[in-house]
Design an enzyme around this catalytic site. Structure first.
Site, mmCIF file in Angstrom:
data_model
loop_
_atom_site.group_PDB
_atom_site.id
_atom_site.type_symbol
_atom_site.label_atom_id
_atom_site.label_comp_id
_atom_site.label_asym_id
_atom_site.label_seq_id
_atom_site.Cartn_x
_atom_site.Cartn_y
_atom_site.Cartn_z
ATOM 1 N N HIS A 40 0.844 -1.193 0.000
ATOM 2 C CA HIS A 40 0.000 0.000 0.000
ATOM 3 C C HIS A 40 0.883 1.249 0.000
ATOM 4 O O HIS A 40 1.230 1.769 1.061
ATOM 5 C CB HIS A 40 -0.910 -0.002 1.228
ATOM 6 C CG HIS A 40 -1.867 -1.144 1.272
ATOM 7 N ND1 HIS A 40 -1.491 -2.413 1.657
ATOM 8 C CD2 HIS A 40 -3.188 -1.214 0.964
ATOM 9 C CE1 HIS A 40 -2.545 -3.219 1.596
ATOM 10 N NE2 HIS A 40 -3.581 -2.518 1.187
ATOM 11 N N HIS A 80 -2.608 -1.103 7.194
ATOM 12 C CA HIS A 80 -2.215 -1.515 5.845
ATOM 13 C C HIS A 80 -1.133 -0.590 5.291
ATOM 14 O O HIS A 80 -0.315 -0.997 4.480
ATOM 15 C CB HIS A 80 -3.434 -1.531 4.907
ATOM 16 C CG HIS A 80 -4.137 -0.210 4.804
ATOM 17 N ND1 HIS A 80 -5.132 0.158 5.676
ATOM 18 C CD2 HIS A 80 -3.994 0.816 3.942
ATOM 19 C CE1 HIS A 80 -5.581 1.359 5.345
ATOM 20 N NE2 HIS A 80 -4.893 1.783 4.310
ATOM 21 N N GLY A 173 -11.344 4.203 6.113
ATOM 22 C CA GLY A 173 -11.792 2.873 6.512
ATOM 23 C C GLY A 173 -11.946 2.742 8.011
ATOM 24 O O GLY A 173 -12.897 2.117 8.503
ATOM 25 N N HIS A 278 -3.983 3.045 -3.725
ATOM 26 C CA HIS A 278 -4.248 2.618 -2.351
ATOM 27 C C HIS A 278 -3.558 1.302 -2.030
ATOM 28 O O HIS A 278 -2.886 1.197 -1.000
ATOM 29 C CB HIS A 278 -5.761 2.463 -2.133
ATOM 30 C CG HIS A 278 -6.123 1.787 -0.849
ATOM 31 N ND1 HIS A 278 -6.317 2.483 0.321
ATOM 32 C CD2 HIS A 278 -6.310 0.485 -0.536
ATOM 33 C CE1 HIS A 278 -6.608 1.635 1.299
ATOM 34 N NE2 HIS A 278 -6.614 0.414 0.799
ATOM 35 N N GLU A 433 -19.458 -3.698 23.166
ATOM 36 C CA GLU A 433 -18.626 -4.865 23.436
ATOM 37 C C GLU A 433 -17.320 -4.847 22.645
ATOM 38 O O GLU A 433 -16.259 -5.174 23.182
ATOM 39 C CB GLU A 433 -19.391 -6.160 23.121
ATOM 40 C CG GLU A 433 -20.591 -6.421 23.994
ATOM 41 C CD GLU A 433 -21.873 -5.828 23.420
ATOM 42 O OE1 GLU A 433 -22.948 -6.117 23.978
ATOM 43 O OE2 GLU A 433 -21.793 -5.073 22.423
ATOM 44 N N ASP A 491 -34.480 -16.049 28.215
ATOM 45 C CA ASP A 491 -34.105 -15.082 27.178
ATOM 46 C C ASP A 491 -34.080 -15.710 25.789
ATOM 47 O O ASP A 491 -34.103 -15.006 24.780
ATOM 48 C CB ASP A 491 -32.741 -14.462 27.483
ATOM 49 C CG ASP A 491 -32.843 -13.321 28.483
ATOM 50 O OD1 ASP A 491 -33.963 -12.813 28.688
ATOM 51 O OD2 ASP A 491 -31.819 -12.944 29.061
ATOM 52 N N HIS A 495 -29.942 -15.311 22.932
ATOM 53 C CA HIS A 495 -28.998 -15.047 24.004
ATOM 54 C C HIS A 495 -28.304 -16.303 24.521
ATOM 55 O O HIS A 495 -27.485 -16.219 25.440
ATOM 56 C CB HIS A 495 -29.706 -14.349 25.166
ATOM 57 C CG HIS A 495 -29.991 -12.910 24.932
ATOM 58 N ND1 HIS A 495 -30.629 -12.444 23.801
ATOM 59 C CD2 HIS A 495 -29.700 -11.806 25.682
ATOM 60 C CE1 HIS A 495 -30.744 -11.127 23.866
ATOM 61 N NE2 HIS A 495 -30.179 -10.713 24.990
ATOM 62 N N ARG A 542 -25.084 -18.440 34.734
ATOM 63 C CA ARG A 542 -26.095 -17.598 35.375
ATOM 64 C C ARG A 542 -26.718 -18.348 36.549
ATOM 65 O O ARG A 542 -26.939 -17.794 37.622
ATOM 66 C CB ARG A 542 -27.180 -17.233 34.371
ATOM 67 C CG ARG A 542 -28.331 -16.446 34.986
ATOM 68 C CD ARG A 542 -29.566 -16.503 34.116
ATOM 69 N NE ARG A 542 -30.621 -15.633 34.627
ATOM 70 C CZ ARG A 542 -31.892 -15.755 34.280
ATOM 71 N NH1 ARG A 542 -32.268 -16.700 33.440
ATOM 72 N NH2 ARG A 542 -32.797 -14.934 34.763
#
Length: 701
Positions: A40, A80, A173, A278, A433, A491, A495, A542
């Site tokens: 690149h 990159h 990006g 690129h 997350e 759930d 889940h 759980r």
């Protein structure tokens, strides 16, 4: 704020040698990609002024000591364009040579296709998967703030011995990837003034002009996040770039982004501003034409003038001087704060404090305890002695049980949230997350803390890219993933993780630990903290599970540290059948053993909380747990059976779940899906029949 309003002046003054150095960067980028045949070149060419300016005039660094504690950090999120970084490391004197640039992307070279942490001196983090560098840098900035508030809180903002900046170069990006957006939103909320990001607004991607997919006003979006924004309209305007970068560096109240308009591949006469520039070699003719434009001999490759290199290497002397000045301040801090200094040294060495393990809880037999609850009790029991243990949850702390009671929330000065503290212990990652995973990598890379972060196991899918990079970098991050099976019940299938355990076990370098009871959970946590060699995933229940009576027929939970161990031995001491289980299904194997022993079948139960740790044991130990002569085996785990066949062989059986779950109380689900002690007993008989050579129809589970 407009860069034009800033009066910062370049020091030392920009010279013709600096211009020639920038053009040398462009030529080296072309030559290196041409030699490799792929790569690149375009961004390394167009960002040459910004990269050279950053390393020569802004970044506080000492090329002779890449790990200097007082340094600024540089993160190339657009990995990159690795040459953007490698060429600066070469010019600055980090040990890279022209031969290293000649061997870009080749076997054994120090210049792999994307920068790799721990492989090349001066590379702060592995980048390449777009957006990860931005999010990792957010974690670095979080760590920087907590370090200064733990160890040098009296210092004025930006003036403390631990204060430094994190510079990030990001591409279109990166801006498109969700993980960068998640992390940037978090950074704005946290007011991470340590963070300076240069956004290369070149309008070009592999598919051509970005207007086919990316049209929003990026700076307006970042202003909405709470960032300080600036725009520089010409990437070749070093005065404007410098003024903007200084203004960003000096703003300690907000993270900063500078949108810089560049022309990718500039000044290649035919391929600048194209998708080809690129991600492909420009070709001999275009390289020669570009060298003519820049005043270089088109017949020479990797041509670096001695005076240009000597001028660039002057940064070594400036770096040493900055290092010496910092050393004086650091020594004064240590003298004034001996207890803090001793604690800082201990944490940096990843050495646990004396007596910490004595604080670990011991759970009495006879009571069902969810392993997520046991995990939460471990964290709270040792928190006071182990301040480097630092983390939170993706808005699920009450479910993951990751909060440390009585500790403040990690939030910036001026936050009106209850219990806010800029050096607080409980991180609120929000429903982010993926950013949480990448930020934890950044926190771990900084080197002072042991980060952990929680969510439901099923949402590990949302953060897999960051988990994989953490494993690649061998960072000691702890992922606390609760609600680990159909045992979460009502759930429903959205889940309930089914395929996740084996998908995660497929990541090299990631240890997946699924303890079978509360005391195994304690041992697993202790082992993780005592062995900071890479990331660990804790898969926790759980629902409550039995706490085994280790004084009455059950082996010590210490065996969990070896990954797999004999939990219950066969009554005769010589098993003809082995039951292997993890997590909440260990109790099913124990119940099945009772029934089988009553029938006269000598049955051993093996608890296998962590396959990776078990495989790290020597062959002799593994054979004591799973002797080859015992071919009758059943594995039970509430998920797909995929990898268990390795352990049960062609004579064995697996009780698992080869489909999605359903919404119902967990007891109903286990019964309806055939994950029961009775099913284990039936599978045991099939395996025994097969391995004893009995005749008749043998069917699999």
């Amino acid at each position: 704020m407009s860069a034009s309003k800033n009066t910062a002046k370049l020091e030392p003054t920009w010279s013709d040698l600096d211009d020639r150095a920038v053009d040398t960067v462009r030529v080296l980028a072309m030559d290196a990609v041409e030699a490799a045949g792929n790569g690149h070149p375009g961004t390394a060419m167009s960002l040459a002024p910004a990269a050279y300016l950053t390393y020569q005039r802004l970044l506080r660094h000492d090329p002779t000591d890449p790990d200097w504690l007082g340094r600024d950090r540089f993160v190339l999120s657009c990995g990159h364009s690795s040459l953007t970084l490698y060429i600066q490391l070469y010019l600055s004197g980090y040990g890279l040579t022209l031969d290293d640039l000649r061997h870009l992307r080749q076997w054994g070279s120090l210049t792999p296709g994307h920068p790799e942490h721990g492989h090349t001196a001066g590379v702060e983090t592995t980048t390449g998967p777009l957006g990860q560098g931005v999010a990792t840098a957010v974690g670095m900035a979080m760590a920087a703030r907590r370090v200064r508030y733990l160890f040098d809180p009296e210092a004025a903002p930006g003036a403390g011995v631990f204060d430094h900046s994190i510079y990030v170069f990001a591409s279109d990006g990166d801006m498109e990837e969700g993980v960068a957006s998640e992390a940037s939103s978090l950074a704005g909320t946290q007011k991470l003034g340590e963070l300076v990001m240069l956004y290369d607004d070149n309008h070009i991607s592999i598919e051509g002009d970005t207007d086919v997919a990316f049209t929003e006003d990026v700076l307006a979006r970042y202003a909405a996040y709470g960032w300080h924004t600036q725009r520089v309209t010409d990437a070749n305007d070093v005065d404007a770039l410098y003024a903007a970068l200084v203004a960003a560096r000096d703003n300690r109240e907000q993270p900063s982004i500078i949108g810089v308009r560049s022309i990718i591949g500039w000044p290649a006469p035919n391929l600048q501003n194209t998708g080809k520039a690129h991600g492909a070699a420009l070709g001999a003719a275009e390289v020669a034409a570009t060298k003519k434009v820049l005043g270089f001999d088109p017949d020479r490759s990797f041509d670096v003038a001695d005076d240009v290199l000597a001028h660039a290497r002057e940064v070594v002397d400036r770096g040493r001087a900055a290092h010496a000045e910092w050393d004086t301040r650091y020594a004064a801090w240590r003298a004034a704060n001996p207890e803090r200094a001793a604690e800082y040294d201990r944490m940096r060495a990843r050495r646990l404090p004396d007596g910490w393990a004595a604080k670990l809880p011991v759970f009495p037999a006879g009571k069902d305890v969810a392993t997520r609850k046991a995990s939460g009790e471990v964290l709270n029991a040792i928190a006071a002695l182990v301040p480097e243990l630092w983390g939170g949850s993706a808005d699920l702390a009450e479910s993951n049980l990751t909060n440390i009671s009585g500790e403040a929330s990690f939030l910036p000065l001026g936050s009106t949230a209850k219990g806010a503290d800029p050096g607080g212990r409980n991180i609120h990652f929000g429903v982010r997350e993926h950013a949480m995973g990448a930020a934890m990598n950044g926190i771990a890379i900084e080197g002072t803390f042991r980060p952990y972060g929680g969510t439901f196991l099923v949402f590990s899918d949302y953060m897999r890219g960051a988990v994989r990079l953490g494993a690649l970098m061998k960072q000691p991050v702890v992922h606390v993933w609760t609600h680990d099976s159909i045992g979460l019940g009502e759930d429903g299938p959205t889940h309930q993780p089914v395929e996740h355990l084996w998908a995660l076990r497929a990541i090299p370098g990631l240890a997946v630990a699924r303890p079978g009871d509360a005391n195994e959970t304690v041992v697993v946590w202790r082992h993780v903290l005592e062995n900071p060699t890479g990331p660990t995933a804790l898969a926790l229940t759980r629902q409550g599970v039995p706490t085994f009576d280790r004084s009455d027929g059950f082996a010590s939970a210490e065996g969990a540290a070896r990954g797999g161990y004999v939990l219950q031995e066969a009554g005769s001491g010589l098993p003809e059948l082995i039951l292997i289980a993890t997590g909440s299904e260990v109790q099913l194997a124990v119940e099945a053993r009772t029934a089988l022993e009553a029938e006269g079948v000598a049955t051993r139960v093996v608890s296998m909380p962590c396959i990776e740790w078990f495989e790290a044991q020597d062959e002799a130990y593994r054979q004591t747990v799973l002797p080859r002569r015992v071919r009758a085996r059943v594995a039970v785990e509430a998920g797909i059976s995929q990898g268990w066949w390795r352990y049960v062989g062609d004579g064995g059986e697996v009780i698992g779940l080869e489909h999605f779950g359903a919404s119902a109380p967990y007891q109903t689900l286990y019964e309806q899906f055939g994950i029961t002690a009775a099913a284990v007993v039936a599978a045991a008989h099939r395996s025994l029949a097969r391995t004893r050579g009995e005749q008749g129809s043998i069917t699999g589970n």
